[in-house]
Design a protein around this motif. Sequence first.
Motif, mmCIF file in Angstrom:
data_model
loop_
_atom_site.group_PDB
_atom_site.id
_atom_site.type_symbol
_atom_site.label_atom_id
_atom_site.label_comp_id
_atom_site.label_asym_id
_atom_site.label_seq_id
_atom_site.Cartn_x
_atom_site.Cartn_y
_atom_site.Cartn_z
ATOM 1 N N SER A 101 0.811 -1.214 0.000
ATOM 2 C CA SER A 101 0.000 0.000 0.000
ATOM 3 C C SER A 101 0.848 1.270 0.000
ATOM 4 C CB SER A 101 -0.931 0.005 1.205
ATOM 5 O OG SER A 101 -0.170 -0.069 2.388
ATOM 6 N N ASN A 102 2.117 1.172 0.372
ATOM 7 C CA ASN A 102 2.965 2.356 0.412
ATOM 8 C C ASN A 102 3.806 2.519 -0.850
ATOM 9 O OD1 ASN A 102 4.710 0.265 0.747
ATOM 10 N ND2 ASN A 102 5.656 1.016 2.612
ATOM 11 N N SER A 103 3.481 1.805 -1.914
ATOM 12 C CA SER A 103 4.228 1.916 -3.162
ATOM 13 C C SER A 103 3.988 3.290 -3.783
ATOM 14 C CB SER A 103 3.785 0.826 -4.136
ATOM 15 O OG SER A 103 4.501 0.915 -5.332
ATOM 16 N N PRO A 104 5.059 4.055 -4.047
ATOM 17 C CA PRO A 104 4.871 5.394 -4.603
ATOM 18 C C PRO A 104 4.375 5.356 -6.049
ATOM 19 C CG PRO A 104 7.194 4.857 -4.463
ATOM 20 C CD PRO A 104 6.441 3.717 -3.819
ATOM 21 N N ALA A 105 3.566 6.339 -6.400
ATOM 22 C CA ALA A 105 2.980 6.385 -7.738
ATOM 23 C C ALA A 105 4.044 6.469 -8.824
ATOM 24 C CB ALA A 105 2.023 7.572 -7.851
ATOM 25 N N ASP A 106 5.181 7.075 -8.538
ATOM 26 C CA ASP A 106 6.208 7.205 -9.568
ATOM 27 C C ASP A 106 6.935 5.894 -9.845
ATOM 28 O OD1 ASP A 106 7.678 7.127 -7.215
ATOM 29 O OD2 ASP A 106 9.078 8.698 -7.832
ATOM 30 N N ARG A 107 6.601 4.833 -9.095
ATOM 31 C CA ARG A 107 7.174 3.516 -9.342
ATOM 32 C C ARG A 107 6.106 2.516 -9.793
ATOM 33 N NH1 ARG A 107 11.204 1.288 -5.211
ATOM 34 N NH2 ARG A 107 11.426 -0.033 -7.011
ATOM 35 N N HIS A 108 4.877 2.960 -9.897
ATOM 36 C CA HIS A 108 3.766 2.106 -10.295
ATOM 37 C C HIS A 108 3.592 2.233 -11.806
ATOM 38 C CE1 HIS A 108 -0.410 0.785 -10.765
ATOM 39 N NE2 HIS A 108 -0.212 0.095 -9.659
ATOM 40 N N ALA A 109 3.707 1.131 -12.517
ATOM 41 C CA ALA A 109 3.736 1.141 -13.982
ATOM 42 C C ALA A 109 2.528 1.841 -14.602
ATOM 43 C CB ALA A 109 3.844 -0.284 -14.514
ATOM 44 N N ALA A 110 1.335 1.581 -14.099
ATOM 45 C CA ALA A 110 0.138 2.193 -14.687
ATOM 46 C C ALA A 110 0.113 3.700 -14.451
ATOM 47 C CB ALA A 110 -1.123 1.542 -14.127
ATOM 48 N N HIS A 111 0.494 4.142 -13.256
ATOM 49 C CA HIS A 111 0.547 5.581 -12.984
ATOM 50 C C HIS A 111 1.565 6.262 -13.893
ATOM 51 C CE1 HIS A 111 -2.026 6.054 -9.444
ATOM 52 N NE2 HIS A 111 -1.609 4.856 -9.073
ATOM 53 N N VAL A 112 2.727 5.651 -14.049
ATOM 54 C CA VAL A 112 3.764 6.232 -14.901
ATOM 55 C C VAL A 112 3.272 6.304 -16.345
ATOM 56 C CG1 VAL A 112 6.096 5.893 -15.829
ATOM 57 C CG2 VAL A 112 5.654 5.528 -13.389
ATOM 58 N N PHE A 113 2.685 5.221 -16.844
ATOM 59 C CA PHE A 113 2.159 5.196 -18.212
ATOM 60 C C PHE A 113 1.127 6.293 -18.420
ATOM 61 C CE2 PHE A 113 -1.340 3.607 -20.935
ATOM 62 C CZ PHE A 113 -0.701 3.711 -22.163
#
Length: 81
Positions: free
Chosen positions: A19-31
Motif C-alpha cells: 500500500s505504500n508503493s509510490p505512484a512514480d514507481r507504479h507502472a500504470a501511474h507512470v504510463f
Amino acid sequence: MAVAESRLKSSPLPSGLPSNSPADRHAAHVFLSQLQAGSGRHNQQAALGVMARMIAPEADWASFPWHELRYPHASLIRTTL
C-alpha cells in the motif's frame, strides 16, 4: 474465448502492491502520466481496468500489480481480447 478465460483463472495471480508503493514507481501511474490530457488518458485508464479485472476480478487499474505481469498473462489477455 472460454479456453483463454479458463487459462487466465488457472494462471498464478500477482500478489499485489504494498500500500505504500509510490505512484512514480507504479507502472500504470507512470504510463498514464506520460499521456497528454485529452489524448485518450481516460480511455487508456479504462482499458487498463478491463485488463486488470481479467486476471484479478477484485482489482482495478490502480491496485493491480503491473510489475508482476509476465508474458503468459499478457498473451492470455491478448487472446481473450
